[in-house]
Scaffold this active site. Structure first.
Site, PDB file in Angstrom:
ATOM      1  N   TYR A 154       0.830  -1.213   0.000  1.00 55.59           N
ATOM      2  CA  TYR A 154       0.000   0.000   0.000  1.00 55.59           C
ATOM      3  C   TYR A 154       0.864   1.264   0.000  1.00 55.59           C
ATOM      4  CZ  TYR A 154      -3.780   3.086   1.786  1.00 55.59           C
ATOM      5  OH  TYR A 154      -4.700   4.086   1.978  1.00 55.59           O
ATOM      6  N   LYS A 158       0.871   4.123  -2.828  1.00 56.81           N
ATOM      7  CA  LYS A 158       0.491   5.510  -2.506  1.00 56.81           C
ATOM      8  C   LYS A 158       1.629   6.493  -2.791  1.00 56.81           C
ATOM      9  CE  LYS A 158      -3.787   5.055  -1.240  1.00 56.81           C
ATOM     10  NZ  LYS A 158      -4.809   5.352  -2.269  1.00 56.81           N
TER      11      LYS A 158
HETATM   12  P1  NAP Z   1     -13.246   2.253   1.794  1.00 57.85           P
HETATM   13  O1  NAP Z   1     -14.254   2.707   2.791  1.00 57.85           O
HETATM   14  O2  NAP Z   1     -12.670   0.885   1.935  1.00 57.85           O
HETATM   15  O3  NAP Z   1     -13.874   2.456   0.333  1.00 57.85           O
HETATM   16  C1  NAP Z   1     -13.155   2.091  -0.812  1.00 57.85           C
HETATM   17  C2  NAP Z   1     -14.133   1.831  -1.922  1.00 57.85           C
HETATM   18  O4  NAP Z   1     -13.381   1.461  -3.093  1.00 57.85           O
HETATM   19  C3  NAP Z   1     -15.094   0.670  -1.618  1.00 57.85           C
HETATM   20  O5  NAP Z   1     -16.418   1.006  -1.917  1.00 57.85           O
HETATM   21  C4  NAP Z   1     -14.551  -0.436  -2.521  1.00 57.85           C
HETATM   22  O6  NAP Z   1     -15.531  -1.355  -2.973  1.00 57.85           O
HETATM   23  C5  NAP Z   1     -14.024   0.369  -3.701  1.00 57.85           C
HETATM   24  N1  NAP Z   1     -13.141  -0.436  -4.521  1.00 57.85           N
HETATM   25  C6  NAP Z   1     -12.220  -1.346  -4.126  1.00 57.85           C
HETATM   26  N2  NAP Z   1     -11.630  -1.923  -5.164  1.00 57.85           N
HETATM   27  C7  NAP Z   1     -12.178  -1.377  -6.276  1.00 57.85           C
HETATM   28  C8  NAP Z   1     -11.988  -1.566  -7.671  1.00 57.85           C
HETATM   29  N3  NAP Z   1     -11.106  -2.457  -8.142  1.00 57.85           N
HETATM   30  N4  NAP Z   1     -12.739  -0.843  -8.544  1.00 57.85           N
HETATM   31  C9  NAP Z   1     -13.656   0.041  -8.091  1.00 57.85           C
HETATM   32  N5  NAP Z   1     -13.880   0.274  -6.779  1.00 57.85           N
HETATM   33  C10 NAP Z   1     -13.152  -0.431  -5.877  1.00 57.85           C
HETATM   34  O7  NAP Z   1     -11.979   3.221   1.757  1.00 57.85           O
HETATM   35  P2  NAP Z   1     -11.778   4.751   2.240  1.00 57.85           P
HETATM   36  O8  NAP Z   1     -11.237   4.710   3.618  1.00 57.85           O
HETATM   37  O9  NAP Z   1     -12.968   5.567   1.929  1.00 57.85           O
HETATM   38  O10 NAP Z   1     -10.552   5.153   1.299  1.00 57.85           O
HETATM   39  C11 NAP Z   1     -10.723   5.823   0.047  1.00 57.85           C
HETATM   40  C12 NAP Z   1      -9.352   6.141  -0.509  1.00 57.85           C
HETATM   41  O11 NAP Z   1      -8.615   6.941   0.415  1.00 57.85           O
HETATM   42  C13 NAP Z   1      -8.502   4.906  -0.796  1.00 57.85           C
HETATM   43  O12 NAP Z   1      -7.726   5.110  -1.953  1.00 57.85           O
HETATM   44  C14 NAP Z   1      -7.616   4.834   0.421  1.00 57.85           C
HETATM   45  O13 NAP Z   1      -6.453   4.131   0.156  1.00 57.85           O
HETATM   46  C15 NAP Z   1      -7.388   6.304   0.711  1.00 57.85           C
HETATM   47  N6  NAP Z   1      -7.013   6.576   2.100  1.00 57.85           N
HETATM   48  C16 NAP Z   1      -7.828   6.263   3.146  1.00 57.85           C
HETATM   49  C17 NAP Z   1      -7.407   6.534   4.441  1.00 57.85           C
HETATM   50  C18 NAP Z   1      -8.244   6.215   5.647  1.00 57.85           C
HETATM   51  O14 NAP Z   1      -7.755   6.434   6.776  1.00 57.85           O
HETATM   52  N7  NAP Z   1      -9.463   5.730   5.532  1.00 57.85           N
HETATM   53  C19 NAP Z   1      -6.157   7.136   4.664  1.00 57.85           C
HETATM   54  C20 NAP Z   1      -5.358   7.436   3.574  1.00 57.85           C
HETATM   55  C21 NAP Z   1      -5.794   7.165   2.286  1.00 57.85           C
HETATM   56  P3  NAP Z   1     -15.815  -2.737  -2.167  1.00 57.85           P
HETATM   57  O15 NAP Z   1     -16.498  -2.360  -0.936  1.00 57.85           O
HETATM   58  O16 NAP Z   1     -16.692  -3.525  -3.087  1.00 57.85           O
HETATM   59  O17 NAP Z   1     -14.467  -3.349  -1.933  1.00 57.85           O
END
Ligand code: NAP
Length: 253
Positions: A154, A158
């Site tokens: 990851y 990133k």
């Molecule tokens: P999340 O709640 O896990 O949501 C991610 C979404 O992406 C889910 O709906 C998932 O679908 C979808 N997804 C996964 N694989 C996919 C694919 N191949 N094609 C299309 N959609 C797909 O994550 P989040 O926390 O909102 O994070 C959003 C972004 O911010 C990500 O890139 C993450 O790495 C980044 N981020 C998050 C955090 C944090 O603390 N939460 C921190 C830094 C960066 P499914 O449910 O079907 O898997």
């Protein structure tokens, strides 16, 4: 742009979490929003939230790591909503493990969704941006780009997205297209709930522990990230490009 022109935005991974909050926020900014996620049915809540408030949204099922699905999804969005000129590459997965236990499958999956997914989406959408002489790309990086134990896949993806962002900014700037990266710290979503479960902690305790280490003494929420994305995708942000903004409740380096 006249007031009758409505820009079309694509937000990937918008069924929940940061993507859902971003889709809702961009609709509030007057954008027509393609709510894209793996499962089209899972996009329903986000679409309903937008349309109930008078906005325009379309649910689109697509695996961003699959080139054919990406081409088909972008073609459909252009036909049904209009030419997409705003792209938020947000879809993401985690498959954490220490290096010695990490499988190639988990490495490839994480690279495929974050890095290849962002590449495929940007490649498919850029022609609409170039034709329009306007575009905004925002790639979701992470504080993990700076290194995070258990996330060699990851954090590499990133960090890679930051280089990807800067190169897009260089290549596409002359067409009126900006590319920036938002790098969240700890945001309360399904993703961080999964991490808590993996290490055997209650999510509430995990959030409390995280908040203690954050200068503003709270964890982030999806709307905190949506705010930053709204800025980068704004009509008046055309001179801000190739940047990485950490949105983490404090400085990171
Ligand atoms: P999340 O709640 O896990 O949501 C991610 C979404 O992406 C889910 O709906 C998932 O679908 C979808 N997804 C996964 N694989 C996919 C694919 N191949 N094609 C299309 N959609 C797909 O994550 P989040 O926390 O909102 O994070 C959003 C972004 O911010 C990500 O890139 C993450 O790495 C980044 N981020 C998050 C955090 C944090 O603390 N939460 C921190 C830094 C960066 P499914 O449910 O079907 O898997």
């Amino acid at each position: 742009m006249t007031t009758t022109d409505q820009r079309v935005a694509i937000v990937t991974g918008a069924a929940r979490g940061i993507g859902a909050a971003t889709a809702v926020r961009l609709a509030q900014e007057g954008r027509a929003v393609a709510v894209l996620d793996l499962d089209e049915a899972a996009c329903k809540d986000t679409v309903e939230k937008i349309t109930a408030a008078g906005g325009t949204a379309l649910a689109v099922g697509c695996d961003v790591s699959d080139p054919e699905q990406v081409e088909a999804a972008v073609t459909r969005i252009a036909a049904e909503l209009g030419a997409p000129t705003i792209l938020v590459n947000n879809a993401g997965v985690i498959r954490d493990n220490l290096l010695f236990k990490m499988t190639e499958t988990d490495w490839d999956l994480v690279m495929g969704v974050h890095l290849k997914g962002a590449f495929l989406m940007a490649r498919a959408v850029q022609k609409y941006m170039v034709d329009a002489g306007f575009g905004r790309v925002v790639n979701l990086s992470s504080s993990s780009a700076l290194g995070n134990r258990g996330q060699v896949n990851y954090s590499a993806a990133k960090a890679g997205l930051q280089g990807f962002t800067k190169t897009l900014a260089l290549e596409l700037g002359k067409f009126g297209v900006t590319a920036n990266s938002v790098a969240p710290g700890f945001i309360a979503t399904e993703m961080t709930a999964q991490t808590a479960a993996r290490i055997g902690m209650e999510f509430e305790d995990f959030k409390k522990a995280a908040a203690d280490g954050i200068p503003v003494k709270r964890v982030g929420y999806p709307e905190d990230i949506a705010n930053a994305i709204a800025f980068f995708t704004g009509e008046d942000a055309g001179f801000v490009s190739g940047q990485v903004m950490y949105v983490a409740g404090g400085p990171l380096n």
